[in-house]
Design a protein around this motif. Structure first.
Motif, mmCIF file in Angstrom:
data_model
loop_
_atom_site.group_PDB
_atom_site.id
_atom_site.type_symbol
_atom_site.label_atom_id
_atom_site.label_comp_id
_atom_site.label_asym_id
_atom_site.label_seq_id
_atom_site.Cartn_x
_atom_site.Cartn_y
_atom_site.Cartn_z
ATOM 1 N N ASP A 195 0.816 -1.214 0.000
ATOM 2 C CA ASP A 195 0.000 0.000 0.000
ATOM 3 C C ASP A 195 0.851 1.265 0.000
ATOM 4 O O ASP A 195 0.310 2.375 -0.033
ATOM 5 C CB ASP A 195 -0.945 0.011 1.202
ATOM 6 C CG ASP A 195 -0.206 0.008 2.547
ATOM 7 O OD1 ASP A 195 1.036 -0.120 2.552
ATOM 8 O OD2 ASP A 195 -0.876 0.128 3.591
ATOM 9 N N GLY A 196 2.187 1.114 0.067
ATOM 10 C CA GLY A 196 3.063 2.278 0.015
ATOM 11 C C GLY A 196 3.758 2.624 1.309
ATOM 12 O O GLY A 196 4.615 3.518 1.331
ATOM 13 N N TRP A 197 3.437 1.924 2.402
ATOM 14 C CA TRP A 197 4.042 2.264 3.693
ATOM 15 C C TRP A 197 5.544 2.010 3.672
ATOM 16 O O TRP A 197 6.007 0.994 3.163
ATOM 17 C CB TRP A 197 3.390 1.461 4.812
ATOM 18 C CG TRP A 197 3.848 1.891 6.186
ATOM 19 C CD1 TRP A 197 4.617 1.177 7.042
ATOM 20 C CD2 TRP A 197 3.549 3.119 6.836
ATOM 21 N NE1 TRP A 197 4.832 1.887 8.198
ATOM 22 C CE2 TRP A 197 4.192 3.097 8.101
ATOM 23 C CE3 TRP A 197 2.818 4.253 6.481
ATOM 24 C CZ2 TRP A 197 4.111 4.160 9.002
ATOM 25 C CZ3 TRP A 197 2.742 5.312 7.378
ATOM 26 C CH2 TRP A 197 3.376 5.251 8.618
ATOM 27 N N LEU A 198 6.296 2.955 4.234
ATOM 28 C CA LEU A 198 7.750 2.861 4.304
ATOM 29 C C LEU A 198 8.191 2.555 5.719
ATOM 30 O O LEU A 198 7.723 3.199 6.660
ATOM 31 C CB LEU A 198 8.399 4.177 3.861
ATOM 32 C CG LEU A 198 8.386 4.495 2.370
ATOM 33 C CD1 LEU A 198 8.778 5.951 2.137
ATOM 34 C CD2 LEU A 198 9.332 3.572 1.616
ATOM 35 N N GLY A 199 9.098 1.578 5.864
ATOM 36 C CA GLY A 199 9.640 1.313 7.177
ATOM 37 C C GLY A 199 9.843 -0.159 7.418
ATOM 38 O O GLY A 199 9.141 -1.004 6.855
ATOM 39 N N PRO A 200 10.790 -0.494 8.271
ATOM 40 C CA PRO A 200 11.053 -1.911 8.577
ATOM 41 C C PRO A 200 9.908 -2.597 9.313
ATOM 42 O O PRO A 200 9.914 -3.812 9.440
ATOM 43 C CB PRO A 200 12.317 -1.844 9.451
ATOM 44 C CG PRO A 200 12.909 -0.505 9.170
ATOM 45 C CD PRO A 200 11.760 0.394 8.878
ATOM 46 N N GLU A 201 8.921 -1.824 9.796
ATOM 47 C CA GLU A 201 7.847 -2.447 10.558
ATOM 48 C C GLU A 201 6.667 -2.837 9.679
ATOM 49 O O GLU A 201 5.563 -3.105 10.173
ATOM 50 C CB GLU A 201 7.393 -1.513 11.689
ATOM 51 C CG GLU A 201 6.445 -0.400 11.286
ATOM 52 C CD GLU A 201 7.131 0.803 10.676
ATOM 53 O OE1 GLU A 201 6.568 1.895 10.763
ATOM 54 O OE2 GLU A 201 8.237 0.670 10.111
ATOM 55 N N VAL A 202 6.883 -2.866 8.350
ATOM 56 C CA VAL A 202 5.822 -3.311 7.450
ATOM 57 C C VAL A 202 5.362 -4.712 7.852
ATOM 58 O O VAL A 202 6.165 -5.565 8.229
ATOM 59 C CB VAL A 202 6.328 -3.293 5.994
ATOM 60 C CG1 VAL A 202 5.317 -3.962 5.064
ATOM 61 C CG2 VAL A 202 6.590 -1.866 5.549
ATOM 62 N N ASN A 203 4.052 -4.908 7.783
ATOM 63 C CA ASN A 203 3.431 -6.202 8.132
ATOM 64 C C ASN A 203 3.572 -6.541 9.613
ATOM 65 O O ASN A 203 3.605 -7.704 9.995
ATOM 66 C CB ASN A 203 4.014 -7.347 7.280
ATOM 67 C CG ASN A 203 3.734 -7.157 5.802
ATOM 68 O OD1 ASN A 203 2.666 -6.652 5.434
ATOM 69 N ND2 ASN A 203 4.688 -7.532 4.959
ATOM 70 N N THR A 204 3.656 -5.516 10.449
ATOM 71 C CA THR A 204 3.624 -5.721 11.896
ATOM 72 C C THR A 204 2.368 -5.047 12.442
ATOM 73 O O THR A 204 1.649 -4.346 11.718
ATOM 74 C CB THR A 204 4.856 -5.124 12.596
ATOM 75 O OG1 THR A 204 4.751 -3.689 12.592
ATOM 76 C CG2 THR A 204 6.137 -5.542 11.900
ATOM 77 N N THR A 205 2.128 -5.226 13.725
ATOM 78 C CA THR A 205 0.974 -4.583 14.361
ATOM 79 C C THR A 205 1.343 -3.262 15.021
ATOM 80 O O THR A 205 0.517 -2.659 15.713
ATOM 81 C CB THR A 205 0.379 -5.521 15.424
ATOM 82 O OG1 THR A 205 1.398 -5.839 16.385
ATOM 83 C CG2 THR A 205 -0.128 -6.807 14.787
ATOM 84 N N LEU A 206 2.593 -2.807 14.827
ATOM 85 C CA LEU A 206 3.003 -1.539 15.407
ATOM 86 C C LEU A 206 2.195 -0.403 14.793
ATOM 87 O O LEU A 206 1.850 -0.434 13.609
ATOM 88 C CB LEU A 206 4.501 -1.303 15.179
ATOM 89 C CG LEU A 206 5.445 -2.237 15.923
ATOM 90 C CD1 LEU A 206 6.875 -2.064 15.429
ATOM 91 C CD2 LEU A 206 5.377 -1.980 17.425
ATOM 92 N N PRO A 207 1.877 0.640 15.567
ATOM 93 C CA PRO A 207 1.072 1.746 15.026
ATOM 94 C C PRO A 207 1.810 2.494 13.928
ATOM 95 O O PRO A 207 3.026 2.630 13.953
ATOM 96 C CB PRO A 207 0.840 2.639 16.256
ATOM 97 C CG PRO A 207 1.945 2.307 17.195
ATOM 98 C CD PRO A 207 2.237 0.862 16.987
ATOM 99 N N ARG A 208 1.058 2.981 12.959
ATOM 100 C CA ARG A 208 1.631 3.738 11.853
ATOM 101 C C ARG A 208 1.575 5.237 12.176
ATOM 102 O O ARG A 208 0.483 5.815 12.256
ATOM 103 C CB ARG A 208 0.874 3.464 10.555
ATOM 104 C CG ARG A 208 1.154 2.089 9.980
ATOM 105 C CD ARG A 208 0.472 1.924 8.624
ATOM 106 N NE ARG A 208 0.968 0.738 7.920
ATOM 107 C CZ ARG A 208 0.656 0.430 6.674
ATOM 108 N NH1 ARG A 208 -0.174 1.195 5.989
ATOM 109 N NH2 ARG A 208 1.149 -0.656 6.110
ATOM 110 N N ILE A 209 2.732 5.824 12.328
ATOM 111 C CA ILE A 209 2.858 7.256 12.599
ATOM 112 C C ILE A 209 3.650 7.869 11.447
ATOM 113 O O ILE A 209 4.751 7.408 11.126
ATOM 114 C CB ILE A 209 3.549 7.517 13.943
ATOM 115 C CG1 ILE A 209 2.781 6.821 15.071
ATOM 116 C CG2 ILE A 209 3.677 9.008 14.203
ATOM 117 C CD1 ILE A 209 1.348 7.269 15.235
#
Length: 669
Positions: free
Chosen positions: A134-148
């Motif tokens: 979907d375009g999200w950037l970051g090593p936490e892709v596909n985790t349950t961590l909140p997206r900020i």
């Protein structure tokens, strides 16, 4: 003396008229059309086109060999082992990794470090290859961590710098950036990812989007403009926060927040937000935004400014008292904001202050070998230790210890951006690309491709700010106009071109114009300055000469409080005074001594006893109380001497780690 200027010097009125007419014409057309982005007054050069020389190169080597260049090997927040093993946390992703990447990219390039370039390439590849569908950037892709959203912004700054160095990365980085912008646009409309940090730092997303618009619009202009407007509308109204009606005129510890934005007086947010109105102006084309940016800058330093160039905020805005703290993150963010403001607005006051911050406040809060840093520095700092009582209402008692990560880890991963970005913004071009401007003074080597295929190489040979003299050699394939910033503190400065007649400087809007012919041109500048004193609270004064602030370097002992198990050079250090520091001074006796500068300045230059210039002054010991055994009270007003007069030496503030820099005064005669 000739009454006519040298043919190499543009007549000042003509040079001013030519430069301002060009800028005015562009701005008038843009304002009338009011579409797209408003033009910049000056354009930055790609990373790597400006390289440090002399002591600047040596200091960058010190940084590279210190904590900045090694923390990825062991520091838990950015350790490559942690990333590979998936041992990342919400805190890591929101601050540590993007901050580290943003600073290490220019550090690696300017230091020409293959090891650091490898690290930044690895991190960029890791993030881009793990971008969400979907375009999200970051090593936490596909985790349950909140997206900020906000932590993506420093990552984008770093990625842009890598594209400047390696254009082959363009398609990959630009494609990924647009995927993220489209996602962010949807998230903002759905009120997602908008915590207080995102809402207070919206301008740091506008700038990467403006880079896309200026360099790689790819038919996405409408998307970029809409996203910029959406983000600003969702964010803190910094123009209102900085207004005279709402801006605090002193420490905010015991006053109510009139607007209700929880982080609006947070020091790092304020430092970042200094560029908010300028970033908004590029979208709005409104002169009001430029006026707001200028007023915010002046108001902040009027009510919270420091003689070291920076402002006070020991977590939140802290007023003028010399014992209150300034966070290291705040220092490097204010430097970057000032560079951006100069490029958008062109007022030399921004460049003057950034240079003062860099050559004073930045190095004062890092040990000479750059392996330990403070969270908070103080103008009057008589100890560096775990303090009891604690003078900082919102930060811990460990905040002024020099260490790996006293108080919070953010400054450890963020401070490395300060010095490299100062270097990479030291030269700019005029909007038409025809002229080169030296903004920051110091030793540099620069290679610029100007308009019509004019390749220009510049070598600046100087020990500034520890010397007043400059020898600049320019080689150009075609004639052009070269500009060099003349700081506001220069008195009776002179210039000669190609060994011609030495003439007084005649800057316009802070810039000295020089006509440069094709071939080689040599410019010799002399930029002397008078000693000046700055009035501070309680009748105290601070001492300045040129870009440097001067302080009494308190002799100290050192105790190692902690040592990292993986990297023994990463230590927490306690410093204690070993000699009297309770001095009042007679300002009428201040005398500057340039000393005898060596052919090569000592390394590292920002350490006790290393800089050559000093200022002597008549002083006497006074009764000056301390709080507990840890920090000094405010300077006493009109104190009486308790001992005989003596002469003490003041040295550049940045070389001191314990210091008195705001002095009570007395009359010695």
């Amino acid at each position: 003396m000739s009454l006519c200027p040298s043919s190499n010097l543009l007549p000042p009125m003509k040079s001013l008229f030519t430069l301002l007419t060009t800028l005015y014409s562009v701005s008038v057309v843009s304002a009338q059309n009011a579409t797209g982005l408003a033009p910049l007054k000056f354009r930055s050069l790609p990373l790597g086109k400006i390289m440090p020389a002399g002591w600047l190169k040596d200091q960058l080597t010190v940084q590279t060999n210190g904590l900045a260049g090694h923390q990825h090997e062991f520091y838990r927040y950015v350790s490559q082992t942690n990333w590979l093993g998936g041992n990342v946390t919400y805190s890591d992703l929101q601050e540590a990794a993007p901050y580290w990447f943003n600073g290490l990219v220019p550090n690696a390039v300017l230091a020409n470090s293959d090891a650091l370039k490898k690290q930044t390439s690895y991190f960029l590849d890791y993030v881009l290859s793990h971008q969400g569908t979907d375009g999200w950037l970051g090593p936490e892709v596909n985790t349950t961590l909140p997206r900020i959203l906000w932590a993506r912004y420093p990552f984008l700054y770093g990625a842009i710098q890598m594209v400047e160095v390696d254009p082959s990365l363009t398609d990959r980085v630009v494609t990924a950036a647009y995927k993220f912008v489209k996602l962010a646009n949807t998230m903002i409309k759905n009120k997602q990812g908008l915590d207080d940090w995102t809402n207070s730092r919206w301008h740091d997303f506008l700038i990467p989007m403006q880079w896309l618009y200026d360099n790689h619009p790819n038919g996405n202009e409408a998307l970029l403009l809409e996203t910029m407007n959406l983000l600003k509308a969702a964010g803190y109204p910094w123009d209102k926060i900085f207004s005279d009606q709402y801006f605090p005129k002193g420490p905010v510890d015991h006053i109510s927040n009139p607007l209700g934005y929880g982080l609006m007086w947070h020091g790092v947010n304020v430092a970042m937000a200094l560029k908010s109105s300028a970033a908004a102006y590029r979208v709005s084309h409104s002169q009001t935004d430029l006026d707001n940016a200028s007023a915010a800058w002046d108001r902040l330093f009027q009510y919270h400014g420091r003689p070291s160039g920076i402002f006070a905020a020991d977590e939140y805005l802290a007023g003028l008292d010399a014992v209150r703290g300034t966070e290291l993150c705040l220092v490097v963010e204010a430097m970057f904001s000032g560079s951006y403001l100069y490029q958008v607005i062109g007022n030399p006051k921004y460049a003057d202050r950034v240079e003062r911050i860099t050559y004073n406040a930045l190095f004062a809060t890092i040990t000479g070998n750059m392996w330990s840093r403070q969270y908070l520095q103080q103008q009057n700092q008589i100890a560096s230790k775990n303090m009891s009582p604690n003078p900082f209402p919102n930060d811990g008692a460990y905040s002024n210890v020099f260490g790996l990560d006293p108080n919070y880890p953010c400054c450890t991963v963020n401070f490395p951006q300060g010095f490299p970005k100062f270097i990479s913004n030291a030269f700019v071009t005029t909007p038409d690309g025809a002229s080169l401007v030296q903004v920051y003074l110091g030793p540099f080597n620069t290679n610029a491709n100007l308009q019509n295929g004019n390749n220009v190489q510049v070598t600046v040979d100087t020990q500034y700010p520890f010397s007043d003299t400059f020898k600049t050699t320019l080689t150009a394939s075609k004639a052009f106009t070269y500009y060099v910033r003349i700081p506001s503190w220069v008195t009776k400065g002179t210039i000669s071109v190609n060994s011609g007649t030495t003439q007084p400087l005649s800057p316009s809007n802070g810039l000295q114009a020089v006509k440069v012919a094709s071939g080689t041109t040599q410019i010799v500048l002399n930029l002397p300055a008078d000693i000046k004193t700055e009035q501070r609270p309680n009748g105290s004064i601070a001492v300045q000469r040129g870009p440097l602030h001067y302080a009494f370097d308190i002799p100290r002992n050192q105790t190692i409080l902690a040592q990292n198990a993986q990297q023994p050079l990463a230590v927490d250090l306690q410093f204690g005074a070993t000699a009297s520091w309770q001095y009042a001074i007679d300002p009428s006796t201040l005398r500057f001594d340039a000393g005898k500068p060596p052919a090569t300045l000592p390394s590292p230059i920002y350490d006790s006893g290393k800089p050559t210039p000093s200022i002597s002054v008549t002083a006497c010991l006074i009764s000056w109380p301390i709080a507990g055994d840890t920090f000094v009270s405010s300077p006493p007003t009109s104190p009486a001497c308790t001992g005989s007069k003596s002469t003490i030496k003041l040295i550049p503030y940045g070389a001191t780690k314990l210091r008195i820099s705001e002095f009570p005064v007395f009359k010695s005669t």
